[in-house]
Every structure is written in C-alpha cells, then in structure tokens.
Design a protein around this motif. Sequence first.
Motif, PDB file in Angstrom:
ATOM      1  N   ARG A   1     103.895 -16.092  37.178  1.00  0.00           N
ATOM      2  CA  ARG A   1     102.665 -15.429  36.724  1.00  0.00           C
ATOM      3  C   ARG A   1     102.496 -14.082  37.419  1.00  0.00           C
ATOM      4  O   ARG A   1     102.091 -13.107  36.800  1.00  0.00           O
ATOM      5  N   LEU A   2     102.793 -14.025  38.718  1.00  0.00           N
ATOM      6  CA  LEU A   2     102.690 -12.769  39.454  1.00  0.00           C
ATOM      7  C   LEU A   2     103.655 -11.738  38.874  1.00  0.00           C
ATOM      8  O   LEU A   2     103.295 -10.572  38.674  1.00  0.00           O
TER       9      LEU A   2
ATOM     10  N   SER B   1     101.700 -10.577  46.962  1.00  0.00           N
ATOM     11  CA  SER B   1     102.807  -9.844  46.350  1.00  0.00           C
ATOM     12  C   SER B   1     104.138 -10.493  46.688  1.00  0.00           C
ATOM     13  O   SER B   1     104.275 -11.223  47.662  1.00  0.00           O
TER      14      SER B   1
ATOM     15  N   GLY C   1     102.176 -10.514  35.579  1.00  0.00           N
ATOM     16  CA  GLY C   1     100.848  -9.916  35.535  1.00  0.00           C
ATOM     17  C   GLY C   1     100.503  -8.974  36.664  1.00  0.00           C
ATOM     18  O   GLY C   1      99.476  -8.304  36.609  1.00  0.00           O
ATOM     19  N   GLY C   2     101.329  -8.890  37.676  1.00  0.00           N
ATOM     20  CA  GLY C   2     101.006  -8.047  38.824  1.00  0.00           C
ATOM     21  C   GLY C   2     101.361  -6.586  38.604  1.00  0.00           C
ATOM     22  O   GLY C   2     102.104  -6.237  37.694  1.00  0.00           O
TER      23      GLY C   2
ATOM     24  N   TYR D   1      99.666  -5.868  29.385  1.00  0.00           N
ATOM     25  CA  TYR D   1      99.862  -5.609  30.814  1.00  0.00           C
ATOM     26  C   TYR D   1      98.894  -4.529  31.290  1.00  0.00           C
ATOM     27  O   TYR D   1      98.194  -4.699  32.296  1.00  0.00           O
TER      28      TYR D   1
ATOM     29  N   ALA E   1      91.773  -4.789  36.553  1.00  0.00           N
ATOM     30  CA  ALA E   1      91.795  -5.144  37.976  1.00  0.00           C
ATOM     31  C   ALA E   1      91.564  -3.922  38.858  1.00  0.00           C
ATOM     32  O   ALA E   1      90.814  -3.983  39.836  1.00  0.00           O
TER      33      ALA E   1
ATOM     34  N   THR F   1      93.953  -9.425  45.208  1.00  0.00           N
ATOM     35  CA  THR F   1      94.194 -10.225  46.409  1.00  0.00           C
ATOM     36  C   THR F   1      95.294  -9.664  47.309  1.00  0.00           C
ATOM     37  O   THR F   1      95.432 -10.114  48.444  1.00  0.00           O
TER      38      THR F   1
ATOM     39  N   ASP G   1     103.463 -19.966  39.973  1.00  0.00           N
ATOM     40  CA  ASP G   1     102.630 -18.902  40.550  1.00  0.00           C
ATOM     41  C   ASP G   1     103.408 -17.593  40.665  1.00  0.00           C
ATOM     42  O   ASP G   1     102.874 -16.522  40.386  1.00  0.00           O
TER      43      ASP G   1
ATOM     44  N   ASP H   1      99.280  -8.626  43.083  1.00  0.00           N
ATOM     45  CA  ASP H   1      97.967  -8.862  42.505  1.00  0.00           C
ATOM     46  C   ASP H   1      97.022  -7.807  43.080  1.00  0.00           C
ATOM     47  O   ASP H   1      96.850  -7.728  44.299  1.00  0.00           O
TER      48      ASP H   1
ATOM     49  N   THR I   1     103.415 -10.382  50.616  1.00  0.00           N
ATOM     50  CA  THR I   1     101.993 -10.351  50.905  1.00  0.00           C
ATOM     51  C   THR I   1     101.804  -9.884  52.340  1.00  0.00           C
ATOM     52  O   THR I   1     102.458 -10.410  53.256  1.00  0.00           O
TER      53      THR I   1
END
Length: 158
Positions: free
Chosen positions: A8-9, A82, A12-13, A106, A113, A79, A5, A76, A147
């Motif tokens: 991926r962040l 972070s 892609g974040g 990217y 988003a 959501t 996870d 993200d 986050t």
Amino acid sequence: MLDADHLRLMEGGALIVGLTLEDGAPYATRGWGLRVEDPDPDRECLAVVHLLLPADDATGIEGVAPGRAVAVTAADVMTLVSAQFKGRSLGTAPATEDDLALSERYFAGFSEAVTRSDGQPRELLARLVPHELVRCTVEVHEAYDQTPGPGAGQELDR
C-alpha cells in the motif's frame, strides 16, 4: 513477497526515484504513480512494479535503461512512514490509458495529503505534474525501512 502495508505504501506514498547515470553520477526524480504487479511465484524477486515517470526527463529516462539500478523511496506524507525498494529496470514503455488514470488517482491522494499536512493549495502542486508519462517496469530485489528513527535502514521483513 512484501506485506500488504508495504505494498500500500508503494502504491500510495510520495515517490522519490534514485538512479545512477552511466557516468556514475547520482540522479533523482519524482514518481507519478506506481502499480504492483500480481506476484509470480516463479520469479525470484520481492515484487515487480510499474513506475510512472516524466516523459520529458531525458536524464531520468536514461537512468532507467534496462538493467540499470533503481531505488524508489515511498513515504506517507502524514506519518513519514517510509520504505525504500531497490531493484533493476526492465525498461520503459509509453504510458497507457490505465497508467494515466492511475497517475491521476495518485496525484489526487498525494495533493490531498500535502494540502492537509502543509496547507499547500492543490493548484500550486498541480504545476509539478508532468504533461506526459512513461512506464518503467522494475524488478524489486531489496526493501528497507526508511522511517525516521532507530529502525531506519533495516531490511524489511518479507
């Protein structure tokens, strides 16, 4: 190594890159793509990443000279999940064709988003995209949850 996870962040974040200049002044710039290298079990780090930065940002490029501290916050957009990844620059190199393709993917995901969350047209966001990129390789040694909420600042499980 970080879990899937968080990887991926990272890839892609939305990417904000924090640096400290030689005189100690803080500096921030935006990342334009990030790729996590396949883990090398002999390396004593959480990950090695290739981070794409604007080539015309002389101050940012100075800030990622080999051995300099680099902090990348990946979030993200939808959501606000972070994390921040801290490490040391291993230096920069010209962006390759693969790097440019990564940056295009990217930006497509990032702009989609932002358009969904804020209603900003992609055409406006495209004005932010740099014309040239460099690749900075960073050896990641620390990772923290960023986050918003009570867990912000806690070290991530490895």
